[in-house]
Scaffold this motif. Structure first.
Motif, mmCIF file in Angstrom:
data_model
loop_
_atom_site.group_PDB
_atom_site.id
_atom_site.type_symbol
_atom_site.label_atom_id
_atom_site.label_comp_id
_atom_site.label_asym_id
_atom_site.label_seq_id
_atom_site.Cartn_x
_atom_site.Cartn_y
_atom_site.Cartn_z
ATOM 1 N N ILE A 154 36.632 34.543 40.939
ATOM 2 C CA ILE A 154 37.706 35.604 41.089
ATOM 3 C C ILE A 154 37.620 36.178 42.640
ATOM 4 O O ILE A 154 38.687 36.338 43.195
ATOM 5 N N ALA A 155 36.495 36.239 43.276
ATOM 6 C CA ALA A 155 36.397 36.835 44.429
ATOM 7 C C ALA A 155 36.644 35.767 45.471
ATOM 8 O O ALA A 155 37.417 36.307 46.348
ATOM 9 N N ALA A 156 36.598 34.549 45.500
ATOM 10 C CA ALA A 156 36.997 33.480 45.939
ATOM 11 C C ALA A 156 38.822 33.499 45.890
ATOM 12 O O ALA A 156 39.195 33.437 46.924
ATOM 13 N N ARG A 157 39.463 33.627 44.844
ATOM 14 C CA ARG A 157 40.775 33.678 44.902
ATOM 15 C C ARG A 157 41.316 34.703 45.362
ATOM 16 O O ARG A 157 42.388 34.499 46.317
ATOM 17 N N ILE A 158 40.663 36.081 45.311
ATOM 18 C CA ILE A 158 41.087 37.433 45.977
ATOM 19 C C ILE A 158 41.024 36.909 47.546
ATOM 20 O O ILE A 158 41.911 37.458 48.239
#
Length: 91
Positions: A70-74
């Motif tokens: 999720i952090a990578a997507r954000i």
């Protein structure tokens, strides 16, 4: 660069979609962090046996992977949004 009202409306719609997307992802992160807290509390109890702690640790690893994803997507969304913001400010 001459911007039409349609361009401005489209830009605002894109921004709103980004905010909604990020809000959903942040809610997911909050739920994952809550689950990590619950796991930590369960694992710290004296009554929790080693085998159960191992299963809990495996779940923690899965949750950490979800958080990283999720952090990578954000971060990817943020990098994509930066040129949009620069274009809007430059007009």
């Amino acid at each position: 660069m001459n911007e039409t009202p349609n361009d401005t409306l489209l830009f605002l719609q894109v921004q709103q979609e980004l905010v909604r997307y990020l809000d959903i992802r942040l809610e997911q992160l909050e739920l994952l962090l809550y689950r990590l807290d619950r796991i930590a509390r369960q694992a710290s109890k004296d009554a929790t046996e080693a085998q159960e702690r191992q299963k809990l640790q495996e779940e923690v690893v899965k949750i950490q992977n979800d958080i990283d994803r999720i952090a990578a997507r954000i971060a990817s969304i943020q990098q994509t949004a930066s040129p949009l913001q620069a274009a809007e400010q430059g007009s």
